[in-house]
Enzyme design. Structure first.
Site, mmCIF file in Angstrom:
data_model
loop_
_atom_site.group_PDB
_atom_site.id
_atom_site.type_symbol
_atom_site.label_atom_id
_atom_site.label_comp_id
_atom_site.label_asym_id
_atom_site.label_seq_id
_atom_site.Cartn_x
_atom_site.Cartn_y
_atom_site.Cartn_z
ATOM 1 N N GLU A 165 1.381 -1.401 0.240
ATOM 2 C CA GLU A 165 0.215 0.003 0.322
ATOM 3 C C GLU A 165 1.110 1.443 -0.414
ATOM 4 O OE1 GLU A 165 -2.857 -0.094 3.491
ATOM 5 O OE2 GLU A 165 -4.156 1.644 2.307
ATOM 6 N N ASP A 180 7.306 -5.752 -15.731
ATOM 7 C CA ASP A 180 5.935 -5.141 -14.989
ATOM 8 C C ASP A 180 5.868 -3.883 -15.945
ATOM 9 O OD1 ASP A 180 3.439 -6.240 -14.335
ATOM 10 O OD2 ASP A 180 4.277 -5.390 -12.722
HETATM 11 MG MG MG Z 1 2.888 -1.243 -8.916
#
Ligand code: MG
Ligand code: ADP
Length: 483
Positions: A194, A309
């Site tokens: 988070e 990614d």
């Molecule tokens: Mg990410």
């Protein structure tokens, strides 16, 4: 075997090209050599930088001796390599001897030494030093910001570490910074943690708090950020990492620059770009990616890094309209000295929607580092597509398309591996390119570039550096030329 004719060599660098040499080449006499060197030189600011030179050497004894000169160690931080066929020196990559220490500092998990009376005095001195370094750093940045700040609108506090090496603050200072953080509000959630907006001595910073199960991701991301020469204006600025905890819980933090515009994915939902905004963004991402992918040789070198990614949620939008690449929990490094791909210890894989066909059908050769870079370029092609949809270019109030994720119309939300494989590999589908993009620059160029990035055959794809160079044309163009 010596050739009876001379050979053509690449020439590059201040003194290596003969006057009037065409296309950066020179020609040797019969029996001559091509060479390439790398050496440490001081730049205008007095910093040590690596410089590559290439050119032609004569066939005689002096040429031969020069080719052998790098075997004299310690005289001068310079290495020369020679070869004897046309343009062979383009492929030569002379390297300075490997540094004695590892290229990275390990994240702040070194065990503290056992306390001893003399150590107490040292500890007191250390604390004073930490306080001093942190204060000096803060002061330095305040001065820099004051010097750089445009007259209006005032730029917000933007933490930026001026460490030339890219490895960030000393570990002890990082720990101190982590202790002084005050969390403000949660601003984002990913799969691995988070992200919070926090304050550090009045500055806004972003703190990624990793889920307790994601220690490997924290370690990997911290390690990547601390890679030498990692710092770049289009890579999220790392400030500090810390891990704390008792036996039953651990908290892993990663503190970085904060970007109030959030991710590119969020930004594109509401903002329509003009041509300049689009090109500036695309160029900045290509620059960040080119820097990441680049292998810088030498004692203070940087390994090539592949992200694995790349997607619009892992790219942040800065206030100046440029972007910064973030989220390195999956990245891999290539250590040229050992010819090794440094695979992350965790088993994370990229985001299915953005996976290249060779990742989906598991044909990516994990022993070949170039393959990881090519897979990044596929994903970058999809990000370019997301951005182009939000660009209203082409004159006469042409409407931009609504924001959409790549393959939004081809696969269900949260697609499975099989969904993606069927669309991208089996049916060979790619995102649709609207006709309007072909009619106006820079969209036409970007449409061509994205298609070359998402080509099914990885070696055919553009490199990040190539995309950057293609776009450089438009970043330099005067505003009137772009609509
Ligand atoms: Mg990410
Ligand atoms: P994860 O590894 O969990 O995916 P990310 O680093 O990608 O974590 O961050 C998750 C989200 O948090 C991002 O998509 C973005 O919206 C937000 N975010 C991350 N870092 C920052 C930052 N430095 N400034 C502003 N927002 C951020």
């Amino acid at each position: 075997m010596r050739l009876s004719r001379g050979i053509v060599c690449e020439c590059a660098g201040a003194s290596a090209c003969p006057d009037g040499a065409a296309n950066g080449t020179c020609a040797t006499q019969p029996g001559g050599y091509c060479f390439a060197t790398v050496e440490e030189v001081l730049d205008d600011n007095g910093l040590v930088v690596l410089e590559r030179t290439a050119g032609c050497l004569p066939p005689d004894e002096s040429g031969f001796m020069q080719c052998k000169s790098s075997q004299v160690p310690h005289l001068h931080p310079k290495v020369i390599k020679c070869c004897e066929s046309d343009l062979c020196n383009r492929r030569l990559q002379p390297r300075l001897p490997a540094p004695p220490a590892d290229v990275t500092e390990s994240p702040g998990v070194r065990p503290p030494p056992p306390p001893a009376p003399a150590a107490l005095v040292a500890a007191a001195l250390c604390v004073a030093l930490v306080a001093f370094l942190a204060a000096a750093w803060l002061l330095c940045r305040r001065r820099r910001r004051a010097g750089k700040r445009p007259p209006s609108p005032p730029a917000p506090a933007r933490p930026e570490i001026s460490s030339g090496s890219g490895s960030g603050l000393p570990l002890l200072v990082q720990r101190t910074v982590a202790k002084q953080i005050q969390m403000v509000e949660s601003i984002g959630k990913g799969r691995y943690g988070e992200v919070w907006l926090a304050r550090w001595r009045g500055e806004r910073v972003a703190v990624k708090v990793f889920f307790t199960t994601e220690e490997a991701s924290w370690f990997r991301e911290t390690e990547i950020y601390q890679t030498v020469l990692m710092r770049h204006e289009n890579i999220l600025g790392f400030i500090a990492a810390d891990i704390k905890g008792t036996g039953s819980w651990t908290q892993m933090l990663l503190i970085t620059d904060y970007h109030e515009n959030g991710s590119l994915h969020d930004y594109l939902q509401t903002v329509v770009l003009d041509s300049h905004g689009l090109v500036a963004m695309a160029y900045s991402i290509a620059s960040g990616l080119a820097h990441l992918h680049m292998d810088i040789f030498g004692t203070k070198g940087k390994p090539a890094i592949a992200h694995r990614d790349i997607k619009s949620k892992n790219i942040l939008v800065k206030r100046n309209g440029q972007c910064a690449i973030a989220d390195f929990g999956l990245a891999v490094r290539y250590v040229a000295e050992r010819n090794e791909v440094d695979i992350a210890p965790n088993t994370r894989v990229g985001t299915r929607r953005y996976m290249a066909p060779e990742v989906l059908d598991e044909r990516l050769d994990v022993t070949n580092f170039e393959a990881f870079k090519m897979a990044d370029m596929y994903s970058f092609g999809l990000v370019l597509w997301e951005m182009c949809r939000r660009c209203a270019a082409g004159g006469r109030a042409v409407a931009a398309e609504a924001y959409a994720l790549p393959y939004h119309d081809r696969v269900p939300p949260d697609p499975s591996f099989e969904d993606m494989h069927a669309a991208v590999v089996a049916r060979g589908e790619r995102p649709a390119v609207p006709a309007r993009w072909r009619a106006a620059e820079p969209l036409a160029t970007l449409a061509g570039a994205m298609a070359e990035c998402w080509h099914a055959n990885p070696p055919v794809r553009l490199t990040a550096l190539r995309v950057k160079k293609t776009l450089a044309r438009y970043t330099a163009e005067p505003p009137a030329k772009l609509v």
